[in-house]
Design a protein around this motif. Structure first.
Motif, PDB file in Angstrom:
ATOM      1  N   PHE A   1      15.300  42.663  82.028  1.00  0.00           N
ATOM      2  CA  PHE A   1      16.446  42.634  81.126  1.00  0.00           C
ATOM      3  C   PHE A   1      16.353  43.643  79.976  1.00  0.00           C
ATOM      4  CE2 PHE A   1      16.407  38.281  82.890  1.00  0.00           C
ATOM      5  CZ  PHE A   1      17.695  38.228  83.364  1.00  0.00           C
TER       6      PHE A   1
ATOM      7  N   GLY B   1      24.220  45.261  81.893  1.00  0.00           N
ATOM      8  CA  GLY B   1      23.608  44.902  83.163  1.00  0.00           C
ATOM      9  C   GLY B   1      24.586  45.017  84.310  1.00  0.00           C
TER      10      GLY B   1
ATOM     11  N   LEU C   1      22.481  40.536  78.425  1.00  0.00           N
ATOM     12  CA  LEU C   1      23.105  40.995  79.663  1.00  0.00           C
ATOM     13  C   LEU C   1      24.003  42.199  79.475  1.00  0.00           C
ATOM     14  CD1 LEU C   1      24.076  37.579  81.313  1.00  0.00           C
ATOM     15  CD2 LEU C   1      22.151  39.054  81.869  1.00  0.00           C
TER      16      LEU C   1
ATOM     17  N   ASP D   1      24.146  36.522  76.296  1.00  0.00           N
ATOM     18  CA  ASP D   1      25.213  37.504  76.518  1.00  0.00           C
ATOM     19  C   ASP D   1      24.842  38.872  75.967  1.00  0.00           C
ATOM     20  OD1 ASP D   1      25.241  36.700  73.912  1.00  0.00           O
ATOM     21  OD2 ASP D   1      27.378  36.283  73.787  1.00  0.00           O
TER      22      ASP D   1
ATOM     23  N   ILE E   1      25.190  39.679  85.982  1.00  0.00           N
ATOM     24  CA  ILE E   1      25.989  38.971  84.979  1.00  0.00           C
ATOM     25  C   ILE E   1      26.724  37.791  85.602  1.00  0.00           C
ATOM     26  CG2 ILE E   1      27.926  39.201  83.379  1.00  0.00           C
ATOM     27  CD1 ILE E   1      27.089  42.094  82.950  1.00  0.00           C
TER      28      ILE E   1
END
Length: 441
Positions: free
Chosen positions: A151, A169, A166, A163, A174
């Protein structure tokens, strides 16, 4: 304790003095009044002497109680290294020994727990599985090394919101983490790399009055990798060729036999011919299904007319179309993608779902710093898939149906990946399954 003894002594002296005044003769009473300063001095000396004796007598007890208080305060602060001196009478010594034994036991337990936590943390940090622990506000409490690298490039992520973590990403990742259920999805690190299949599982537990959410991402071991699938395809092609060479003459001989014996009108002979013809037809269809997987041609892409495609799909399986059809031009092999969608809709109808709950949605999946993608989702309200089935759903020849060939979803995967796309499966929040197909534009 000293104050209590002093007050008790003062009260006793006052009572004795009052009794003396009450019962003494007039001469004695007159003497006491005349020499009151002497009695006051004696009273003061008696009080001071009582206080001194009480102090000397209770000093050992006070020290022991003070040491015990300090030790308990250290226990409260999770410090078990303290020991108190064994002094005073037998009861105080027994109390001090009990405290020291408790401190030693707690020190051993803490050392054991600390070593076990170190070992557990080492195992978790070394695990290739991605582990995230979140609080109720979706804030990261704990993440292992694999999670930090997946991540955030190996940097610490504790304290970050999910959030935020992500952002930037991939759409599949997601979508998978925003789905509250377990699932199976694919990720591609680079454009030249093969898609990696991941299994997502979730857990929840209550700790200190607060719910914690555990997310585990496991990269699936490919029981049949690309090379193995290629070998299987070659074997299937050889077997199909040999079986077809045998089935075709049998079917021809059955037709010839019917022509030769048509005047005999023998029911038993007719039953034999019907049985041979039925089994050869079934075998031909069986060979065709496997050969289609083994001889999948390269996609011949053409412009997609979504109105025509969805209308053709509805001729075979009913579904509710969610949202608007895309307006941007998309190109892929219409025959192959129609086969994919028909297979997914067929599975949705066979999942035990109500026909009215089967939906198809076609939408844009635009992500920052990534090429535009199209997402096609087929959802149902059936029984979903168990964790074991999810892990093997995309493997060739694996099927949960008695009459299944185990090639439906693997064929869909082959077609989708030949279009440079990906497929993911997730159990829905309430019930049912969601199959997502990601295609580049």
């Amino acid at each position: 304790m000293i104050a209590s003894a002093t007050l008790a002594c003062a009260a006793g002296l006052l009572l004795a003095f009052m009794g003396l005044l009450w019962f003494a003769s007039a001469e004695v009473q007159q003497s006491i009044v005349t020499e009151s300063w002497l009695y006051l001095l004696l009273f003061t000396l008696a009080i001071l002497l009582t206080a001194a004796i009480s102090y000397v007598g209770t000093r050992s007890l006070a020290s022991s109680l003070m040491a015990l208080e300090v030790g308990l305060l250290n226990f409260k602060d999770n410090d078990f290294s303290v020991s108190i001196p064994v002094t005073g009478d037998k009861q105080l010594q027994a109390l001090a020994n009990l405290f020291n034994d408790s401190a030693q036991t707690l020190r051993k337990e803490r050392q054991y727990i600390y070593q076990r936590e170190l070992l557990l943390d080492k195992v978790i940090q070394s695990s290739p599985n991605v582990m995230l622990l979140l609080d109720d506000e979706q804030r990261v409490i704990y993440a292992n090394d694999a999670a930090r690298h997946l991540f955030y490039g190996g940097l610490r992520v504790e304290g970050m919101k999910l959030d935020v973590l992500l952002e930037g990403g991939s759409a599949e990742l997601i979508s998978a983490l925003n789905n509250p259920k377990d699932g199976l999805f694919s990720l591609t690190d680079n454009a030249d790399d093969d898609a990696q299949t991941w299994h997502l599982s979730r857990g929840q537990f209550l700790l200190n009055g607060q719910f914690h959410h555990l997310i585990l991402l496991k990269q699936m071991t490919r029981e049949l990798n690309r090379q193995e699938v290629a070998v299987w395809k070659k074997v299937i092609r050889i077997i199909s060729h040999e079986l077809n060479n045998s089935v075709a003459p049998i079917a021809s001989m059955v037709n010839s036999g019917r022509m030769i014996t048509k005047d005999l009108n023998d029911p038993k002979l007719q039953l034999i011919f019907d049985t041979i013809e039925d089994r050869t037809s079934h075998l031909s269809q069986f060979i065709f299904n496997y050969a289609r997987f083994a001889k999948l041609p390269l996609p011949s892409k053409s412009k997609v007319d979504w109105q025509t495609l969805t209308a053709q799909l509805k001729q075979h399986y009913q579904f509710e179309l969610l949202g608007e059809r895309p307006t941007t031009e998309v190109y892929f092999d219409l025959i192959q993608m129609e086969q994919v969608l028909l297979n997914l809709l067929k599975n949705a109808h066979e999942s035990g779902s109500e026909v009215s709950k089967v939906t198809l949605e076609i939408k844009q999946a635009n992500q920052p710093n990534s090429p535009q993608e199209l997402c096609i989702e087929v959802k149902d309200a059936g029984s979903g898939m168990s964790a074991d089935v999810l892990k093997q759903a995309l493997l060739p020849f694996y099927s949960t149906k008695q009459s299944g060939t185990g090639l439906g979803l693997p064929l869909c995967r082959e077609i989708i990946e030949s279009h440079d796309g990906r497929i993911s499966l997730h159990n829905r929040d309430e019930k049912g399954l969601c199959v997502s197909v990601w295609l580049p534009q």
